[in-house]
Design a protein around this motif. Structure first.
Motif, PDB file in Angstrom:
ATOM      1  N   LEU A 193       0.837  -1.196   0.000  1.00 33.25           N
ATOM      2  CA  LEU A 193       0.000   0.000   0.000  1.00 33.25           C
ATOM      3  C   LEU A 193       0.877   1.254   0.000  1.00 33.25           C
ATOM      4  O   LEU A 193       0.536   2.254  -0.646  1.00 33.25           O
ATOM      5  N   MET A 194       2.033   1.207   0.685  1.00 34.46           N
ATOM      6  CA  MET A 194       2.960   2.339   0.658  1.00 34.46           C
ATOM      7  C   MET A 194       3.519   2.538  -0.749  1.00 34.46           C
ATOM      8  O   MET A 194       3.733   3.677  -1.190  1.00 34.46           O
ATOM      9  N   ALA A 195       3.739   1.446  -1.456  1.00 41.96           N
ATOM     10  CA  ALA A 195       4.206   1.551  -2.842  1.00 41.96           C
ATOM     11  C   ALA A 195       3.166   2.271  -3.699  1.00 41.96           C
ATOM     12  O   ALA A 195       3.506   3.139  -4.521  1.00 41.96           O
ATOM     13  N   LEU A 196       1.894   1.934  -3.504  1.00 44.57           N
ATOM     14  CA  LEU A 196       0.835   2.608  -4.269  1.00 44.57           C
ATOM     15  C   LEU A 196       0.761   4.089  -3.892  1.00 44.57           C
ATOM     16  O   LEU A 196       0.610   4.953  -4.771  1.00 44.57           O
ATOM     17  N   VAL A 197       0.869   4.399  -2.605  1.00 41.89           N
ATOM     18  CA  VAL A 197       0.880   5.800  -2.179  1.00 41.89           C
ATOM     19  C   VAL A 197       2.015   6.544  -2.870  1.00 41.89           C
ATOM     20  O   VAL A 197       1.852   7.670  -3.371  1.00 41.89           O
ATOM     21  N   THR A 198       3.181   5.919  -2.928  1.00 39.33           N
ATOM     22  CA  THR A 198       4.353   6.544  -3.550  1.00 39.33           C
ATOM     23  C   THR A 198       4.118   6.768  -5.036  1.00 39.33           C
ATOM     24  O   THR A 198       4.511   7.804  -5.591  1.00 39.33           O
ATOM     25  N   ALA A 199       3.483   5.805  -5.702  1.00 42.61           N
ATOM     26  CA  ALA A 199       3.187   5.971  -7.131  1.00 42.61           C
ATOM     27  C   ALA A 199       2.186   7.099  -7.348  1.00 42.61           C
ATOM     28  O   ALA A 199       2.336   7.915  -8.269  1.00 42.61           O
ATOM     29  N   VAL A 200       1.169   7.169  -6.494  1.00 42.73           N
ATOM     30  CA  VAL A 200       0.163   8.232  -6.615  1.00 42.73           C
ATOM     31  C   VAL A 200       0.808   9.595  -6.408  1.00 42.73           C
ATOM     32  O   VAL A 200       0.443  10.582  -7.065  1.00 42.73           O
ATOM     33  N   GLU A 201       1.796   9.663  -5.508  1.00 48.69           N
ATOM     34  CA  GLU A 201       2.485  10.930  -5.252  1.00 48.69           C
ATOM     35  C   GLU A 201       3.479  11.294  -6.350  1.00 48.69           C
ATOM     36  O   GLU A 201       4.066  12.379  -6.320  1.00 48.69           O
ATOM     37  N   GLY A 202       3.698  10.393  -7.311  1.00 49.71           N
ATOM     38  CA  GLY A 202       4.502  10.747  -8.469  1.00 49.71           C
ATOM     39  C   GLY A 202       5.895  10.157  -8.520  1.00 49.71           C
ATOM     40  O   GLY A 202       6.651  10.438  -9.462  1.00 49.71           O
ATOM     41  N   ASP A 203       6.301   9.326  -7.544  1.00 45.48           N
ATOM     42  CA  ASP A 203       7.637   8.729  -7.564  1.00 45.48           C
ATOM     43  C   ASP A 203       7.519   7.281  -8.013  1.00 45.48           C
ATOM     44  O   ASP A 203       7.558   6.345  -7.208  1.00 45.48           O
ATOM     45  N   ALA A 204       7.386   7.082  -9.321  1.00 47.46           N
ATOM     46  CA  ALA A 204       7.143   5.743  -9.863  1.00 47.46           C
ATOM     47  C   ALA A 204       8.325   4.818  -9.629  1.00 47.46           C
ATOM     48  O   ALA A 204       8.150   3.619  -9.373  1.00 47.46           O
ATOM     49  N   ALA A 205       9.553   5.338  -9.713  1.00 45.48           N
ATOM     50  CA  ALA A 205      10.734   4.492  -9.532  1.00 45.48           C
ATOM     51  C   ALA A 205      10.792   3.926  -8.118  1.00 45.48           C
ATOM     52  O   ALA A 205      11.031   2.731  -7.907  1.00 45.48           O
ATOM     53  N   GLU A 206      10.560   4.793  -7.139  1.00 49.22           N
ATOM     54  CA  GLU A 206      10.591   4.322  -5.755  1.00 49.22           C
ATOM     55  C   GLU A 206       9.423   3.389  -5.476  1.00 49.22           C
ATOM     56  O   GLU A 206       9.552   2.418  -4.717  1.00 49.22           O
ATOM     57  N   ALA A 207       8.271   3.644  -6.088  1.00 47.87           N
ATOM     58  CA  ALA A 207       7.115   2.762  -5.915  1.00 47.87           C
ATOM     59  C   ALA A 207       7.449   1.356  -6.402  1.00 47.87           C
ATOM     60  O   ALA A 207       7.101   0.360  -5.754  1.00 47.87           O
ATOM     61  N   ALA A 208       8.141   1.265  -7.532  1.00 47.50           N
ATOM     62  CA  ALA A 208       8.517  -0.047  -8.064  1.00 47.50           C
ATOM     63  C   ALA A 208       9.494  -0.760  -7.135  1.00 47.50           C
ATOM     64  O   ALA A 208       9.427  -1.979  -6.955  1.00 47.50           O
ATOM     65  N   VAL A 209      10.405   0.002  -6.544  1.00 50.18           N
ATOM     66  CA  VAL A 209      11.356  -0.592  -5.594  1.00 50.18           C
ATOM     67  C   VAL A 209      10.614  -1.189  -4.397  1.00 50.18           C
ATOM     68  O   VAL A 209      10.858  -2.325  -3.983  1.00 50.18           O
ATOM     69  N   LEU A 210       9.686  -0.418  -3.822  1.00 51.95           N
ATOM     70  CA  LEU A 210       8.942  -0.914  -2.666  1.00 51.95           C
ATOM     71  C   LEU A 210       8.061  -2.101  -3.034  1.00 51.95           C
ATOM     72  O   LEU A 210       7.907  -3.041  -2.241  1.00 51.95           O
ATOM     73  N   GLN A 211       7.517  -2.070  -4.237  1.00 50.95           N
ATOM     74  CA  GLN A 211       6.701  -3.198  -4.667  1.00 50.95           C
ATOM     75  C   GLN A 211       7.557  -4.460  -4.780  1.00 50.95           C
ATOM     76  O   GLN A 211       7.152  -5.547  -4.354  1.00 50.95           O
ATOM     77  N   GLY A 212       8.765  -4.305  -5.321  1.00 50.97           N
ATOM     78  CA  GLY A 212       9.667  -5.451  -5.414  1.00 50.97           C
ATOM     79  C   GLY A 212      10.048  -5.992  -4.050  1.00 50.97           C
ATOM     80  O   GLY A 212      10.160  -7.206  -3.852  1.00 50.97           O
TER      81      GLY A 212
END
Length: 750
Positions: free
Chosen positions: A617-636
């Motif tokens: 869910l934090m990864a999705l929050v990060t993607a919504v906030e515009g940091d797609a690269a970091e969102a992918a890292v957290l998802q991994g």
């Protein structure tokens, strides 16, 4: 009349004072291995104190280390170094004579030998090593104290199994060898008896197992290596169950008590009083470490009054029979396996093994009960830490209870009572093992203990993604509970069946069952973390069905109850649902703040399910906030955890929705190749590093260390390059978040 000769120096004494007493040091017959840190520590203590006692368990290498120190330090003393070995001195009246002989003092007058000793040492700068004094400890303590008072330039290094307890004494306890040093010593000695032995990588692993089984005790390792003349290393390892029979045949030049492991340990046993021997034997029923309260309950009585246990335990600590370790929760004690086995043989010989094992089991049944109660309180983290520390003893208690049909119910009760540890502290696999084991045993029908084990088995199976096992256990529990009139067991079975429906995406059935379970809990008068989790799971079903306001209301109520009772675990799941609702309502910043607390608590308890859900869910929050690269890292990073939890069920449409939405947003922003690279980089992060990364991230749009992050030099950083947070936006304490400091443990190794 001829005047009597007062003092006649030995040939060594006739040398100039600048010449050291090398004649007093025995030559080494085999290579000295390891112990660099210990030798440095002893040297440092000798620089601070005039009396240092090198203490330790039988065979740990005290004599060898003391001799080594003497050789290393002899040039620092103008009048040399002398070693007095007292192992063969049995009469305290001969102690002064033995030291005089070691120092080379010859006195032809009728004076007491101590007078000559004191006169000899008075003006000399000398290091005196006294080895093997434990059987003469009282007489030796008085002599050393007098020598130190009368000879201000004298220093004493004493090596024995207990301190002298003299004013000014500094004690250095010599621990068993590290794995690395132990393996090096064993292989070196093995090659000495078998010159053709060339260890392979597999041999080294076998040697490591063997050294651990022997507690890293040098004497045991030397004796085991000696058996390599006739046996392979694997044969030696397999025969260690009877180590006292196997480990014999030491060097003829060794002291008699060092020629077999039994006599080495037995020498310590002979020096104990009857009460000390009795406690030593009784302590052998413990596994791993133990605390004073357990010792007083389990070992007290029948010849050892409970009020005397502390004093007797202190004596065994002083004699290095028992070891001490100081943890955050207080002092704990431990027997080395070799020492424990020796005590177990004496306990068996006394015919007291079964009684002591039952007392041990009863204590840890009570401990588990108290920890379950503490789980629903502000002491929740202490309960988890206590079970963590006592797990070897709890395992032994379950094993003991399964040995007789009439006690199986106790094993079932114990395995069920630890539900909070299996489910809430990342021990699903072990919990499943014990629950399957205890329920396979034939017990006296469906009592409360068996019913509890059944619903806990169903709960664990749900979390593991085993729907078949979950259905079977929960259905059996519900039917048996209804027949026996156990309202609580039925409520738990209904609850966990509703949880299973939830992860299977059957929302109407999940909501109906969870509401029924909550009604049954109220009827049975239950209020605990399980009841609160039923409310949280109901809120999840409601939220997944689209009623966000209803879900928020339920979780707000849970949050308030948790705060009233100091409960953190269920509260973290309530915050997860509230974060989900906040994100759906377009408030990602608010969701991030709640998820930070979720992650901190989940990681502190080693709750892998809570950690994985919150990271996604934090990864999705990060993607919504515009940091797609970091969102992918957290998802991994979350994907790396899921296989240890039960992805087949938690990959459902509703639980998997944040994962799917995050992947869609990040892949669109980055492109397929960059998205996969970042996701795989996150998959290489250790859980602790991933949690630190997520908890320490900026609140809106800041780059924590994704592909586009720039290091202090302006270059791009690769978040998968290592397991730590990288880049200028890393959290100040990212390398060790508060989440990891509850019990001193690091993140789980997956």
């Amino acid at each position: 009349m001829r005047r009597p000769q007062r003092f006649s120096p030995s040939p060594d004494d006739a040398r100039p004072p600048s010449v050291s007493g090398r004649a007093g040091l025995p030559a080494e017959l085999s290579a000295f291995v390891g112990r660099e840190e210990e030798l440095a520590g002893i040297e440092a203590l000798l620089g601070e104190s005039r009396l240092v006692t090198l203490a330790g368990v039988a065979g740990v290498g005290k004599t060898r280390c003391a001799t080594r120190i003497a050789a290393l330090m002899e040039k620092r003393y103008c009048d040399g170094v002398r070693i007095a070995g007292l192992a063969d001195v049995h009469d305290p009246a001969l102690l002064d004579h033995a030291l005089a002989e070691a120092l080379g003092v010859t006195d032809h007058t009728g004076r007491p030998p101590r007078t000559a000793l004191l006169e000899y040492c008075a003006e000399r700068q000398l290091l005196l090593v006294i080895d093997g004094f434990e059987h003469l400890v009282d007489a030796c303590a008085r002599l050393v104290q007098e020598l130190l008072r009368r000879a201000p330039r004298l220093r004493v290094l004493a090596a024995g199994r207990r301190p002298l307890r003299v004013d000014g004494e500094h004690t250095f306890t010599l621990a068993p060898m590290t794995d690395e040093d132990a393996v090096a010593l064993f292989l070196l000695r093995a090659r000495a008896v078998r010159p053709d032995f060339r260890p392979t990588g597999a041999d080294r692993e076998t040697a490591r197992d063997l050294c651990r089984r022997l507690d890293g005790i040098p004497l045991a390792l030397e004796l085991a290596a000696g058996r390599m003349r006739a046996l392979s290393m694997e044969q030696v390892l397999h025969r260690l169950d009877d180590r006292f029979r196997l480990l014999t045949g030491g060097s003829r030049s060794a002291l008699p008590r060092h020629r077999t492991l039994r006599t080495a340990v037995g020498w310590s046993h002979e020096l104990c009083t009857p009460e000390q021997r009795l406690l030593w034997a009784r302590l052998s029923v413990f596994a791993g470490s133990f605390d004073l309260e357990a010792v007083e309950y389990v070992c007290g009585g029948h010849g050892l009054p409970a009020e005397s246990v502390l004093d007797v335990l202190d004596d065994l600590l002083a004699q290095s029979v028992v070891g001490r370790e100081d943890l955050g929760a207080g002092s704990r004690y431990r027997l080395l396996e070799t020492v424990r086995e020796y005590g177990a043989q004496w306990l068996e010989a006394a015919g007291d093994t079964e009684r002591m094992r039952r007392r041990h089991r009863d204590w840890f049944l009570g401990l588990a009960t108290w920890c379950e109660l503490d789980w629903f309180s502000p002491r929740q983290d202490r309960a988890a830490a206590r079970v963590d520390a006592e797990l070897p003893n709890l395992r032994r208690a379950m094993e003991c209870s399964m040995e007789s049909p009439e006690d199986v119910r106790l094993a079932q009760y114990l395995a069920g009572t630890l539900w909070f540890y299996w489910a809430g502290c990342g021990r699903l696999a072990e919990g499943r093992h014990w629950l399957d084991q205890v329920l396979d045993e034939d017990g006296p029908g469906y009592d409360a203990g068996r019913l509890k084990a059944l619903w806990v088995l169903g709960y664990v199976a749900v979390l593991q993604g085993d729907s078949t096992g979950a259905v079977a256990a929960l259905l059996e529990c519900r039917e048996a509970g209804e027949l026996s009139g156990d309202l609580s067991a039925v409520a738990y079975a209904v609850h966990r069946t509703g949880c299973l429906s939830l992860v299977r995406d059957d929302l109407p059935r999940a909501e109906a069952l969870l509401r029924e379970a909550l009604a049954r809990y109220r009827e049975a008068g239950e209020l605990n973390s399980n009841v609160l989790m039923a409310q949280v799971e109901l809120a999840m079903a409601v939220a997944f069905g689209g009623d966000l306001a209803g879900a928020a209301g339920i979780c707000q109520e849970v949050r308030e109850v948790c705060e009233d009772h100091g409960e953190r675990w269920a509260r973290a799941y309530a915050l997860y649902v509230l974060a989900y609702v906040a994100l759906e309502d377009g408030l990602p910043g608010r969701a991030r703040l709640m998820l930070r607390e979720c992650l901190t608590v989940a990681h502190a308890f080693h709750d892998l399910l809570g950690t994985a859900l919150s990271l996604e869910l934090m990864a999705l929050v990060t993607a919504v906030e515009g940091d797609a690269a970091e969102a992918a890292v957290l998802q991994g990073a979350a994907e790396r955890i899921w296989p240890s939890v039960g992805l087949p069920l938690f990959g459902s449409a509703h639980y998997g929705r944040p994962r799917a939405r995050c992947a869609e947003l990040a892949r669109t922003a980055l492109g397929g190749g960059r998205y996969e690279a970042q996701r795989h980089a996150g998959g290489r992060l250790a859980t602790e590093a991933a949690v630190a990364r997520a908890v320490g991230a900026r609140t809106s749009g800041g780059r924590q260390g994704g592909e586009a992050s720039r290091g202090p030099g302006g270059g791009r950083t690769d978040p998968g390059a290592d397991d730590e947070v990288s880049g200028p936006d890393a959290a100040p304490d990212a390398r060790r978040p508060a989440a990891s400091r509850r019990t001193g443990r690091g993140g789980p190794e997956l």
